[in-house]
Structures are given as C-alpha cells and as structure tokens.
Scaffold this motif. Structure first.
Motif: not given
Length: 421
Positions: A144-173
């Motif tokens: 990650r950039g100049a950083q090294i990250v180690e992640a030890s993880m255990t597998s599992a059934v992951v339920m995905e979130t197919p809709v996310r990040g809903v937001s409203v962006l204010d623009t001049p128009t």
C-alpha cells in the motif's frame, strides 16, 4: 448432452459434428467442447460463456454467498502479476484484517506472487486465494504505497453486499445521486428499491451508476432498475429486452420494463408486486470496465432502446448480449448460450462490448464514491460540460493503445444474464 445442445444452443449449427462422447472422461468434459469455435468480428471467441458448476455451489452463489475472505480483485492476466483489491466486503475477514481498496498483492503464504511461475506454485496460489472449505488459514502480503501489510485470514462463506455507497453529491447544477451496484442477485432487489427511494427523496436530478464490477445476473433485476431510472412515462408498454433463440425454439414474449417488484427470496426481501420508485431521468451516467457484463449491458441497451441517454465513463464493457436458463442434471448445473437479447429498437449487436463515452482507467488510489476518484470525477465533468477530461489524476485517462485495463477476478457464474428465475 448432444441432444440438449442441438435443441437449445443458440449456435447449434456451428458446433463440430465429429465430437465423440466416448473420447471424454465425463459429461462435463464433453459439454465443455459442445460450442461454436467461431470468432467475433473483433477476433475474440464467439462463445466465451460456456460453463458448468456443481449445483450446490451454484445455489450458494445465487444467494450471494462466496467462500473466501471477502476480497474482490482486479488483475492483468499476465506475469509479472498485477492484482489490486477492487472492493472488500464489509465485516469480512479481509475487512477485519485491514485490507483496503487499491492494495496490491505481493506474496501468498510468503511466496512471491508477482513473479512466481510453475504448476506447483500456481496451484498453491490458487488453493490459498480460492479456498474450497471454510476454516482454512492463509496469509496475504500486500503493498500500500510504501507500506507492506500482512493479513492472516480464515476462509468463510461471505455474503456479498451488492448495493452500497449510496450518496448525494451537491454540484452547481443540482444534486447528483451515486450508488455502487455490483451484482444482479435477488438480494439486490430491495437494496436498489431503498437506494432509489433515498435518492428520489433527496431530489437528485442526475444519477451515476457505478457498475464497473457488475458481471450481470437476473434480467428481471436489470429491468426493474431501468424502470427506476427512467420512470413510467418513458417505459410504459415498452420492451426492455426481447430474447430470441435458435430456429427450433418457441419465440418468447418480450421482457417489458418492470414497474413492480418480483419479490426475490433474500434476507431483506421486497414485497412481491410492490410499486417501484422512479427518478424519471432522461439521462444517466454509468461507470464501466471490462467487468461490466451481461445483464449490466442489457441495462445499457434497454435504456438506450427507449431513448434514454446513457453515458459510459471508464473502459469498454465485456460484450455479452446473450442469456440462458440454467439446466440441472445429476448434481451439475449447465450454462449454454440459448438466447440473444435486443432492445426496443431491435439492437443487440455488441459481442465486442460497448465503447465508453469517455475512456478513463479505474482509479485504485481513491475510494469508490469519492468525487475525486478518476471515473466518478470524469462522469461529473462530462455531465456538466458535455466533454471528456483531456487529463485527470495523472495517468488515469488511458489511450486505446495503452496497456490493457485490470479486469475482475471472478467465476464465470458472475458474468451472466439469467431468464425465468
């Protein structure tokens, strides 16, 4: 198997006639060769979507369950390997281990993933990245950039979130809605209804659909979303998609723009028959990549078929104007191309994908939904000025002669259009 192909396969006349079942070890191996060998005008295999799954695995995938760590990668398909984290599922092992969008995979269980070759080493990579059961422990090392990250993880059934990040962006128009939509599975139905309702209540006048990682799924979901974008006045009585089969198959009725929910089984389901909200837009921006496929392309084509302006910001889409109904037999579910879809104008010739309105590379340096992220920034600029940015975020704008974009790492079952389920 041959009879199934002869009766339902869209291009059954192009399947070689000298394939002998006894020359193959099992029905799946025989099925794998029962397809056209021809190429598209762009030089790609005409049928890139011919596959099967153990039925139990397919049923789990259909519900949004994926065995792994909650990571969604994009890759270059070559050595040296470039694998970047596209998204991380909230609450997953990857999320808890601190992995983030944009992280580049460097090592798998301490072995060089970028440059490693050889069948045994690649097999170890695959075993770690795509575990076959829950409870497996593996270590991934990312940069990650100049950083090294180690992640030890255990597998599992992951339920995905197919809709996310809903937001409203204010623009001049005016206010612009944004949402990330990654999979046309049943669980997405009510999530989309809630997201569009939220954006409608906020008074948005435009919409950016981030579908760069959406490989498709249920055509009914695509039809519902198209209705929610365009609204009743533009869609009433109109064909969303007409699917045509080979000359042996009975013609199907067109799929209209659906104004009510199907009510798919899901943890938080929509009520069958409930009226859908709508934004009543005459244009929409869509963020795309080579991973924007199948039912996602039907959404583009269906809206364009009724005159909605669909501006594509990103990369060329994958090119799959085809659909099928999964066929189960003896514990295996088979997928063979059975239909080609066309919109209300009769267009469906996009086997090499839809070209972007503005060609912009995926910006792994910023979070999805950040107005400064390359594709979203370009979409907002195009919306306000009608022009593509000549230059943005350093090297984000990619010429057609540049190196190929990173494409999502995912199973074939995530690049589909499904009819009748």
């Amino acid at each position: 198997m041959r009879l199934f192909t002869e009766e339902t396969y869209l291009w059954y006349k192009e399947v070689p006639t000298d394939l002998v079942p006894g020359n193959y070890a099992n029905p799946v191996d025989y099925f794998n060769v029962l397809k056209t060998p021809l190429l598209t005008p762009g030089g790609r295999p005409k049928d890139r979507f011919h596959f099967s799954y153990p039925t139990a695995k397919w049923e789990e995938m259909s519900k949004g369950g994926n065995l792994g760590y909650g990571t969604h990668w994009a890759q270059n398909g070559a050595v040296p390997r470039i694998w970047r984290l596209a998204t991380v599922e909230p609450g997953s092992a990857a999320d808890k281990a601190g992995l983030r969008r944009g992280d580049q995979l460097m090592k798998v269980n301490g072995e060089d993933f970028v440059n490693g070759t050889g069948a045994e080493l690649v097999a170890r990579f695959n075993a770690a990245l795509f575990p076959v059961k829950a409870g497996e422990q593996h270590k991934l090392t990312v940069q990650r950039g100049a950083q090294i990250v180690e992640a030890s993880m255990t597998s599992a059934v992951v339920m995905e979130t197919p809709v996310r990040g809903v937001s409203v962006l204010d623009t001049p128009t005016g206010k612009v809605g944004y949402l990330l939509f990654s999979d046309h599975i049943g669980a997405s139905e009510n999530m989309l209804i809630k997201a569009i309702t939220q954006l409608k209540d906020a008074g948005v006048v435009d919409l950016v659909l981030d579908m760069r990682y959406n490989g498709g799924g249920q055509l009914n979901i695509a039809s519902e979303l198209a209705y929610m974008v365009a609204g009743p006045a533009q869609t009433a009585g109109q064909t969303f998609e007409l699917t045509t089969g080979n000359d042996k198959m009975k013609p199907k009725s067109p799929l209209l723009f659906k104004s009510t929910a199907v009510g798919y089984t899901a943890p938080d389901p929509a009520k069958p028959g409930q009226a859908l909200p709508s934004l009543n837009l005459k244009r929409v921006s869509m963020l795309t990549s080579a991973g924007t496929c199948s039912a996602s392309e039907s959404l583009i084509n269906g809206l364009r078929g009724i005159g909605v302006e669909v501006n594509l910001i990103g990369e060329q889409t994958c090119g799959k104007p085809y659909a099928f109904t999964p066929q189960q037999n003896c514990g295996v579910t088979y997928f063979t191309i059975q239909y080609q879809g066309v919109n209300a104008k009769g267009f469906g010739d996009y086997a090499d994908g839809f070209a972007p309105t503005c060609r912009v590379a995926d910006d792994f340096g910023r979070d999805l939904g950040d107005p400064a992220e390359g594709q979203l920034s370009a979409a907002l600029q195009h919306r306000s000025s009608g022009s593509c940015p000549a230059m943005a975020q350093g090297t984000l704008i990619r010429s057609s002669a540049a190196a190929p974009a990173l494409v999502p790492v995912r199973p074939m079952g995530k690049e589909i259009s499904i009819i009748g389920l």
